[in-house]
Scaffold this motif. Structure first.
Motif, PDB file in Angstrom:
ATOM      1  N   VAL A  29     -10.828  38.875  -9.224  1.00 49.68           N
ATOM      2  CA  VAL A  29     -10.888  40.073 -10.066  1.00 49.68           C
ATOM      3  C   VAL A  29      -9.850  39.950 -11.181  1.00 49.68           C
ATOM      4  N   PRO A  30     -10.118  40.572 -12.349  1.00 50.71           N
ATOM      5  CA  PRO A  30     -11.297  41.373 -12.695  1.00 50.71           C
ATOM      6  C   PRO A  30     -12.533  40.506 -12.882  1.00 50.71           C
ATOM      7  N   ILE A  31     -13.700  41.127 -12.734  1.00 48.48           N
ATOM      8  CA  ILE A  31     -14.949  40.400 -12.913  1.00 48.48           C
ATOM      9  C   ILE A  31     -15.345  40.412 -14.386  1.00 48.48           C
ATOM     10  N   ASN A  32     -16.195  39.466 -14.755  1.00 48.35           N
ATOM     11  CA  ASN A  32     -16.793  39.450 -16.086  1.00 48.35           C
ATOM     12  C   ASN A  32     -18.156  40.111 -15.972  1.00 48.35           C
ATOM     13  N   ALA A  33     -18.275  41.324 -16.478  1.00 48.93           N
ATOM     14  CA  ALA A  33     -19.495  42.107 -16.307  1.00 48.93           C
ATOM     15  C   ALA A  33     -20.716  41.401 -16.876  1.00 48.93           C
ATOM     16  N   ASP A  34     -20.570  40.753 -18.018  1.00 52.24           N
ATOM     17  CA  ASP A  34     -21.713  40.100 -18.658  1.00 52.24           C
ATOM     18  C   ASP A  34     -22.234  38.922 -17.836  1.00 52.24           C
ATOM     19  N   THR A  35     -21.324  38.115 -17.323  1.00 53.20           N
ATOM     20  CA  THR A  35     -21.783  36.967 -16.539  1.00 53.20           C
ATOM     21  C   THR A  35     -22.381  37.396 -15.208  1.00 53.20           C
ATOM     22  N   VAL A  36     -21.875  38.474 -14.616  1.00 53.54           N
ATOM     23  CA  VAL A  36     -22.469  39.008 -13.396  1.00 53.54           C
ATOM     24  C   VAL A  36     -23.882  39.504 -13.680  1.00 53.54           C
ATOM     25  N   ASP A  37     -24.041  40.279 -14.754  1.00 51.90           N
ATOM     26  CA  ASP A  37     -25.376  40.758 -15.135  1.00 51.90           C
ATOM     27  C   ASP A  37     -26.317  39.583 -15.378  1.00 51.90           C
ATOM     28  N   GLY A  38     -25.825  38.562 -16.082  1.00 53.66           N
ATOM     29  CA  GLY A  38     -26.657  37.408 -16.396  1.00 53.66           C
ATOM     30  C   GLY A  38     -27.100  36.653 -15.162  1.00 53.66           C
ATOM     31  N   ALA A  39     -26.181  36.480 -14.193  1.00 50.98           N
ATOM     32  CA  ALA A  39     -26.529  35.764 -12.972  1.00 50.98           C
ATOM     33  C   ALA A  39     -27.580  36.507 -12.160  1.00 50.98           C
ATOM     34  N   LEU A  40     -27.507  37.822 -12.149  1.00 51.36           N
ATOM     35  CA  LEU A  40     -28.468  38.619 -11.385  1.00 51.36           C
ATOM     36  C   LEU A  40     -29.814  38.718 -12.096  1.00 51.36           C
ATOM     37  N   ALA A  41     -29.776  38.813 -13.422  1.00 53.15           N
ATOM     38  CA  ALA A  41     -31.017  38.945 -14.184  1.00 53.15           C
ATOM     39  C   ALA A  41     -31.911  37.721 -14.036  1.00 53.15           C
ATOM     40  N   LYS A  42     -31.320  36.568 -13.720  1.00 58.13           N
ATOM     41  CA  LYS A  42     -32.097  35.337 -13.576  1.00 58.13           C
ATOM     42  C   LYS A  42     -32.915  35.318 -12.289  1.00 58.13           C
ATOM     43  N   ARG A  43     -32.614  36.206 -11.350  1.00 59.46           N
ATOM     44  CA  ARG A  43     -33.302  36.229 -10.063  1.00 59.46           C
ATOM     45  C   ARG A  43     -34.100  37.522  -9.962  1.00 59.46           C
ATOM     46  N   SER A  44     -35.416  37.375  -9.913  1.00 61.06           N
ATOM     47  CA  SER A  44     -36.283  38.552  -9.949  1.00 61.06           C
ATOM     48  C   SER A  44     -36.001  39.504  -8.794  1.00 61.06           C
ATOM     49  N   ALA A  45     -35.654  38.967  -7.621  1.00 63.87           N
ATOM     50  CA  ALA A  45     -35.413  39.831  -6.464  1.00 63.87           C
ATOM     51  C   ALA A  45     -34.132  40.646  -6.604  1.00 63.87           C
ATOM     52  N   LEU A  46     -33.253  40.209  -7.500  1.00 64.28           N
ATOM     53  CA  LEU A  46     -31.954  40.881  -7.664  1.00 64.28           C
ATOM     54  C   LEU A  46     -31.794  41.521  -9.043  1.00 64.28           C
ATOM     55  N   ALA A  47     -32.815  41.435  -9.881  1.00 66.19           N
ATOM     56  CA  ALA A  47     -32.691  41.912 -11.263  1.00 66.19           C
ATOM     57  C   ALA A  47     -32.367  43.392 -11.341  1.00 66.19           C
ATOM     58  N   SER A  48     -32.786  44.165 -10.338  1.00 69.43           N
ATOM     59  CA  SER A  48     -32.512  45.610 -10.376  1.00 69.43           C
ATOM     60  C   SER A  48     -31.018  45.911 -10.303  1.00 69.43           C
ATOM     61  N   PHE A  49     -30.233  44.977  -9.746  1.00 72.64           N
ATOM     62  CA  PHE A  49     -28.788  45.177  -9.677  1.00 72.64           C
ATOM     63  C   PHE A  49     -28.110  44.985 -11.037  1.00 72.64           C
ATOM     64  N   ALA A  50     -28.842  44.487 -12.019  1.00 70.84           N
ATOM     65  CA  ALA A  50     -28.263  44.221 -13.337  1.00 70.84           C
ATOM     66  C   ALA A  50     -28.507  45.348 -14.326  1.00 70.84           C
ATOM     67  N   VAL A  51     -29.082  46.449 -13.868  1.00 76.10           N
ATOM     68  CA  VAL A  51     -29.384  47.561 -14.774  1.00 76.10           C
ATOM     69  C   VAL A  51     -28.856  48.869 -14.179  1.00 76.10           C
ATOM     70  N   GLY A  52     -28.602  49.835 -15.067  1.00 77.58           N
ATOM     71  CA  GLY A  52     -28.182  51.160 -14.629  1.00 77.58           C
ATOM     72  C   GLY A  52     -26.687  51.382 -14.736  1.00 77.58           C
ATOM     73  N   GLY A  53     -26.309  52.627 -14.952  1.00 72.95           N
ATOM     74  CA  GLY A  53     -24.901  52.968 -15.126  1.00 72.95           C
ATOM     75  C   GLY A  53     -24.060  52.764 -13.880  1.00 72.95           C
ATOM     76  N   ASN A  54     -24.686  52.833 -12.706  1.00 68.32           N
ATOM     77  CA  ASN A  54     -23.956  52.656 -11.444  1.00 68.32           C
ATOM     78  C   ASN A  54     -24.224  51.298 -10.820  1.00 68.32           C
ATOM     79  N   ARG A  55     -24.654  50.325 -11.616  1.00 70.08           N
ATOM     80  CA  ARG A  55     -25.065  49.050 -11.042  1.00 70.08           C
ATOM     81  C   ARG A  55     -23.924  48.339 -10.316  1.00 70.08           C
TER      82      ARG A  55
END
Length: 296
Positions: free
Chosen positions: A121-147
């Motif tokens: 920590v701290p995490i890099n929010a953009d790289t976390v979003d990018g890693a999750l967006a690449k996986r269809s089963a986990l893409a929902s974790f990359a969106v939303g204000g409370n993601r």
């Protein structure tokens, strides 16, 4: 609690009293002293001998006390966590001293550490979003204000439940600084150790809040630990999220508290030597019911 500093101080005081006694004895042997001076020096010598006797008694008490603490520690710890599987999570880098204290506690109580993860920590929010967006089963974790809250909750569930851990696997490169042990075995209890400074960045704070909050909601015992004098202390954070805590895991009494809180007896609370601890130095210690007799 008996410790090395007390022992050293006692020996130093004995040495000082001996020096005083020698000096007074030399003075008494000198010629030309009046009766008043001799009486005064004799009193000083008597006091020095009395102090030596008291300090030797204190040293003996120290030895007896140390032996008692060692015996009591073994009696309280043996088999307390027998057959329990404990997972350890460092928020920040793994510190060798803390890691050793936790491992010693588990070993002394008969538990097995099934895995250790140290998250960066701290995490890099953009790289976390990018890693999750690449996986269809986990893409929902990359969106939303409370993601990031949701990510933290899911990480907590996977960390305790074991088995398939898709979120931990997806974020290995972005989140995990060090890992020991596999992910398959479920954990019967969890130790949390925050070695990083308090996190104020939005994404990181949300992720840790979701992680701690979910750990507190699980039926598994979860205990946050630190050493005496840790600054800034993580105990207020553990309290805020409803996790039990121990603030003196570097000494036997703290390791006993940790073992009791990790046990299936469901003891909870905040224990240790901090002035603002709500409960006590030690939690109530239930008897060990799972121990077997020798050869049984």
């Amino acid at each position: 609690m008996f410790d090395l500093r007390y022992h050293v101080a006692s020996l130093a005081a004995v040495f000082f009293a001996l020096v005083v006694g020698i000096l007074v004895g030399v003075a008494l042997a000198s010629h030309g002293l009046g009766s008043a001076e001799r009486r005064h020096l004799q009193d000083e010598l008597n006091n020095a001998h009395a102090q030596i006797d008291q300090l030797y008694s204190a040293a003996q008490e120290y030895k007896v006390g140390k032996a008692f603490v060692s015996s009591a520690y073994q009696a309280v710890m043996t088999n307390r966590l027998r057959d329990e599987h404990v997972a350890v999570l460092f928020v920040g880098p793994r510190r060798q001293g803390l890691s050793t204290a936790v491992t010693t506690t588990l070993s002394d109580a008969g538990a097995t550490r099934v895995r250790m993860r140290a998250i960066s920590v701290p995490i890099n929010a953009d790289t976390v979003d990018g890693a999750l967006a690449k996986r269809s089963a986990l893409a929902s974790f990359a969106v939303g204000g409370n993601r990031f809250v949701n990510i933290g909750r899911e990480l907590a569930d996977e960390f305790v439940s074991g088995g398939s851990t898709p979120l931990w696997d997806a974020l290995e490169g972005q989140l995990v600084e060090e890992r020991i042990g596999g992910a398959r075995q479920p954990a019967d209890a969890v130790v949390v150790v925050r070695t990083a400074a308090p996190q104020t960045r939005h994404a990181t704070a949300q992720l840790l809040g979701g992680l701690f909050g979910e750990l507190a909601n699980l039926s598994t015992p979860v205990v946050g630990v630190e050493f005496r004098g840790t600054f800034p202390s993580a105990v207020p954070t553990y309290k805020r999220y409803g996790l039990s805590s121990v603030d003196d895991a570097d000494i036997p009494i703290g390791r006993v508290a940790l073992a009791v809180l990790l046990s299936p007896d469901r003891v909870s609370g905040h224990y240790g030597l901090r002035n603002d601890i709500d409960d006590a130095i030690l939690p109530p210690i239930p008897p060990v019911t799972s121990a077997t007799t020798p050869g049984g």
